[in-house]
Design an enzyme around this catalytic site. Sequence first.
Site, PDB file in Angstrom:
ATOM      1  N   CYS A 227     -30.252  25.012 -54.742  1.00 33.46           N
ATOM      2  CA  CYS A 227     -29.081  24.134 -54.712  1.00 33.46           C
ATOM      3  C   CYS A 227     -28.301  24.329 -53.416  1.00 33.46           C
ATOM      4  CB  CYS A 227     -28.196  24.399 -55.923  1.00 33.46           C
ATOM      5  SG  CYS A 227     -26.753  23.325 -55.987  1.00 33.46           S
TER       6      CYS A 227
ATOM      7  N   CYS B 137     -24.535  24.024 -53.822  1.00 28.27           N
ATOM      8  CA  CYS B 137     -23.895  25.214 -54.407  1.00 28.27           C
ATOM      9  C   CYS B 137     -23.802  26.334 -53.378  1.00 28.27           C
ATOM     10  CB  CYS B 137     -24.699  25.766 -55.584  1.00 28.27           C
ATOM     11  SG  CYS B 137     -25.364  24.550 -56.703  1.00 28.27           S
ATOM     12  N   ASP B 138     -24.864  26.569 -52.640  1.00 32.64           N
ATOM     13  CA  ASP B 138     -24.972  27.813 -51.872  1.00 32.64           C
ATOM     14  C   ASP B 138     -24.956  27.647 -50.357  1.00 32.64           C
ATOM     15  OD1 ASP B 138     -25.253  29.129 -54.294  1.00 32.64           O
ATOM     16  OD2 ASP B 138     -27.438  29.003 -54.281  1.00 32.64           O
TER      17      ASP B 138
END
Length: 345
Positions: free
Chosen positions: A163, A166-167
């Site tokens: 992701c 997300c990261d």
Amino acid sequence: MIIGSGPAAWAAAIYASRANLHPLVIEGAITEENRCKGTLPLGQLALTTEVENYPGYAAGKLDAYLDSAIDGDRRKYMPPHAGHGISGPELMELMRQQAVNFGTEVLTDDVTEVNFRRHPFELHCLGGRRIESHSVIVATGARANYLGLPSEDTFKNRGVSACAVCDGALPRFRNKPLVVIGGGDSAMEEATYLSKFASTVHLVHRREAFRASKIMADRVLANPKIQVKWNSEVDEVLGNDQHGVTGVRLRNTKDQAKHEELSASGYFAAIGHTPNTDFLQGQLELTDKRYIKWTTAARTYTSIEGVFAAGDVADDYYRQAITAAGSGCMAALDAERWLAAKGFH
Ligand code: NAP
């Protein structure tokens, strides 16, 4: 009954318990099979590190709050707070606790079979329990597909991710070379997104043509920071205990003997997701990608009246914690109104 334990499930439980519907959340079983598949309780967020985009958690030291909010028996197993906004596991523990505080009951088990052809609906659990319910919210999420290499597992959360949103903005990925695997729209999106942070993005695809839509593929091909490695597969993720991921070894898919190593501090799998719908066994209408079909626009209704779906199990498009939580809230309101209309509540 609420099946699942990600943001959609806990948001649904918070709303349902505050409406005195006495929900039971069946949060998943703690089994080796679930660990390997990425389907342990608390879902995909429990597998991520920092969550910087969930509204309400600006960077700060949350230790005192976490200590006071989360039940001591569970808090003692959580790693120390790292001092950033909030981590995925912390966010999930807080949501779970919030639901429990309002009277939600939690069963740590998997639902293995359902019967939605009778009413009350019937659920069967791995541990042998049979449960009846007037209404069910399915919020079992989806799991990211990985290649299945042991080295991917070794470095999950230490450079291996599925992701970018997300990261991708984490310090370990900034101004460093990164690797993205895949040739679909997700891979194009991840590579383009990561190119804002990375020094170079190596986009590794097993064929010599993308599956992605032309517009997204063209954007990638025009991006000077993205280098495409055609006809290539990852043979192994390279790394060590100190630095996590340090690179990948590629194998040429046309000439299997040919290998190449790339330095990289991050490895992003973008080879699709699999919704956790196997246990439904034909009881609900699914899309051609096996996601639950929402049958009415802007509602969480499914093909069976009284069964509602929320979060990633019905959404292959947004796939965010905040959108999952939003649809969990919607499902609880839909269930409450349906139960009231049928005279069950
Ligand atoms: P996808 O279209 O199924 O593409 C998966 C990619 O991963 C394919 O290129 C496939 O290679 C590759 N792949 C699969 N298994 C692999 C393996 N074991 N080893 C190496 N490569 C592997 O999945 P997706 O990109 O996640 O997209 C899913 C759906 O969401 C699509 O309908 C897509 O259009 C949509 N989506 C849309 C957007 C957008 O419009 N903004 C963004 C993301 C996703 P092959 O091509 O060789 O099969």
